[in-house]
Scaffold this motif. Structure first.
Motif, mmCIF file in Angstrom:
data_model
loop_
_atom_site.group_PDB
_atom_site.id
_atom_site.type_symbol
_atom_site.label_atom_id
_atom_site.label_comp_id
_atom_site.label_asym_id
_atom_site.label_seq_id
_atom_site.Cartn_x
_atom_site.Cartn_y
_atom_site.Cartn_z
ATOM 1 N N ARG A 161 51.626 48.512 35.939
ATOM 2 C CA ARG A 161 50.252 48.796 36.328
ATOM 3 C C ARG A 161 49.274 48.351 35.258
ATOM 4 O O ARG A 161 48.238 47.755 35.546
ATOM 5 N N GLU A 175 48.983 44.555 35.289
ATOM 6 C CA GLU A 175 48.146 44.103 36.394
ATOM 7 C C GLU A 175 46.665 44.344 36.105
ATOM 8 O O GLU A 175 45.816 43.496 36.385
ATOM 9 N N TYR A 176 46.376 45.504 35.555
ATOM 10 C CA TYR A 176 45.010 45.882 35.211
ATOM 11 C C TYR A 176 44.409 44.872 34.227
ATOM 12 O O TYR A 176 43.282 44.396 34.399
ATOM 13 N N VAL A 205 43.326 40.102 44.795
ATOM 14 C CA VAL A 205 44.210 41.208 45.194
ATOM 15 C C VAL A 205 44.346 42.214 44.052
ATOM 16 O O VAL A 205 44.260 43.437 44.258
ATOM 17 N N LEU A 206 44.535 41.714 42.826
ATOM 18 C CA LEU A 206 44.665 42.602 41.672
ATOM 19 C C LEU A 206 43.367 43.348 41.398
ATOM 20 O O LEU A 206 43.381 44.544 41.073
ATOM 21 N N ARG A 244 41.036 44.142 43.550
ATOM 22 C CA ARG A 244 40.882 45.177 44.582
ATOM 23 C C ARG A 244 41.760 46.391 44.266
ATOM 24 O O ARG A 244 41.343 47.539 44.426
ATOM 25 N N ARG A 245 42.988 46.119 43.817
ATOM 26 C CA ARG A 245 43.931 47.207 43.552
ATOM 27 C C ARG A 245 43.431 48.111 42.436
ATOM 28 O O ARG A 245 43.677 49.315 42.438
ATOM 29 N N HIS A 246 42.739 47.528 41.461
ATOM 30 C CA HIS A 246 42.289 48.301 40.296
ATOM 31 C C HIS A 246 40.762 48.371 40.229
ATOM 32 O O HIS A 246 40.200 48.570 39.146
#
Length: 397
Positions: free
Chosen positions: A13, A16-17, A41-42, A44-46
């Protein structure tokens, strides 16, 4: 096993952040379709964490929707000319006219249909350029000359690179030759996200360029000590993220005092977000990138221009401030020594002037030198490129 799995998930995590944050800093406009898709995508996820970090530490807005992820950055110094917009293909810096054409093109696209041809866009820009107030500044655009069409195509290439336009058919070079056209989709979500000012330009009453820039980027004066410190922290963080070197001599008394007391906290937060490593010297701080992909200007760099830049850096470090004539003479001499490695036209008569100008521009962008008139002055961080006597180690017994 559960603990090991939880640790691995947390590490993934965090990785990715950091990748998402670095992608936004490297390219503040990321499109959901195309080469940036995996980064969107990354982001949006974070998004929640990233939005909170940038708001708290820089006051940069993060806008994320179905089509674009946009980090709305504001620059610390609107007078800095060392990082111009560039033609994505030729890498030539934008001239004054190209900047004007870019603004006129954005205004025309804001009123355009979902699709537009290059010829139609050019017609709208010609009409806008005929405004008497604009003509009075000396800017003319009529499409009569190949040079003017080339300038417009450089602007279109930048808009294509940013994702404001998407090519449907045609070729820009045919337009330059005046024997063809090109058709584009107008990506309105990307277009609407480009403006990067805290307030709308239409709300500014000032008329002079400097006054308008000041009004567009002005911060509200702090009313408490906490707000003043918050403003300073954000300003320093923006500069550490954006500028190659932050010199203490460029700070005012309040900024220097705050940085001295909070240096570790500020740099640690940046390192945690991005992986940049703080290099602290007596003269200032540089956030060094171990991955070397968060910069638009690299040094060292391969090729003739990169080698010439290193040679000038070494020469200035050893000799101190030097006039341009001395730097030209030095590169002329080095061109003879390295003729077999440099490109052929780099050793032609007068080529050293262009080589020196390119090298100085690169060194200025990296905050390593400062040109005042016809004299180039080394700045403290240039010392890292000094060449000292070799150290010969004794073989182990």
């Amino acid at each position: 096993m559960t603990g090991a799995l939880s640790h691995a998930v947390d590490q993934n995590r965090r990785a990715e952040y950091a990748r998402a944050a670095r992608a936004l800093l490297r390219r503040p406009v990321l499109r959901a379709h195309g080469p940036d898709a995996e980064y969107v995508v990354l982001v949006r996820r974070h998004a929640s964490e990233l939005r909170a970090w940038f708001d708290r530490n820089t006051e940069w807005r993060l806008v994320v929707d179905s089509e674009v992820a946009r980090l709305v950055k504001t620059v610390a110094d609107t007078t800095d000319t060392t990082h111009p917009a560039r033609d994505p293909r030729s890498r030539a810096p934008f001239t004054r006219r190209r900047y004007v054409l870019l603004c006129l093109a954005l205004a025309a696209l804001d009123r355009a249909d979902a699709q537009v041809t290059l010829g139609r866009l050019a017609e709208q820009i010609v009409l806008a350029a005929a405004d008497p107030d604009l003509a009075a500044t000396g800017i003319a655009f009529t499409l009569d000359r190949r040079e003017e069409r080339t300038d417009l195509v450089s602007v279109v290439r930048l808009l294509l690179d940013l994702g404001v336009l998407a090519r449907v058919a045609g070729d820009e070079e045919a337009f330059v030759r005046d024997d063809g056209d090109a058709l584009y989709d107008v990506e309105r979500r990307v277009l609407s996200s480009l403006l990067a000012t805290p307030r709308g330009p239409s709300t500014v009453d000032a008329t002079g360029l400097d006054e308008r820039l000041a009004a567009l980027t002005a911060e509200l004066p702090p009313t408490t000590d906490d707000l003043r410190n918050q403003q300073i922290r954000r300003r320093l963080t923006r500069r550490l993220l954006d500028e190659p070197v932050l010199y203490h001599s460029d700070l005012d008394e309040a900024e220097l005092a705050y940085l001295t007391s909070q240096r570790h906290a500020i740099t640690s937060r940046i390192t945690e977000l991005t992986g940049l490593v703080a290099e602290v010297r007596a003269e200032g701080i540089a956030m060094v990138d171990p991955l070397d992909d968060l910069t638009d200007v690299r040094m060292p760099e391969s090729g003739t221009d990169g080698h010439a830049t290193l040679l000038l850096a070494e020469y200035l470090t050893a000799r101190g401030p030097l006039p341009l004539d001395a730097l030209h003479a030095h590169l002329r001499k080095k061109g003879v020594e390295h003729a077999s490695f440099w490109r052929k036209n780099a050793t032609a008569g007068g080529a050293e002037v262009e080589l020196a100008a390119t090298a100085i521009a690169r060194l200025e962008a990296l905050r390593l030198v400062e040109q005042r008139g016809d004299v180039v002055h080394p700045r403290p961080a240039l010392a890292r490129y000094a060449v000292g006597p070799p150290t010969i180690q004794e073989p182990r017994s």
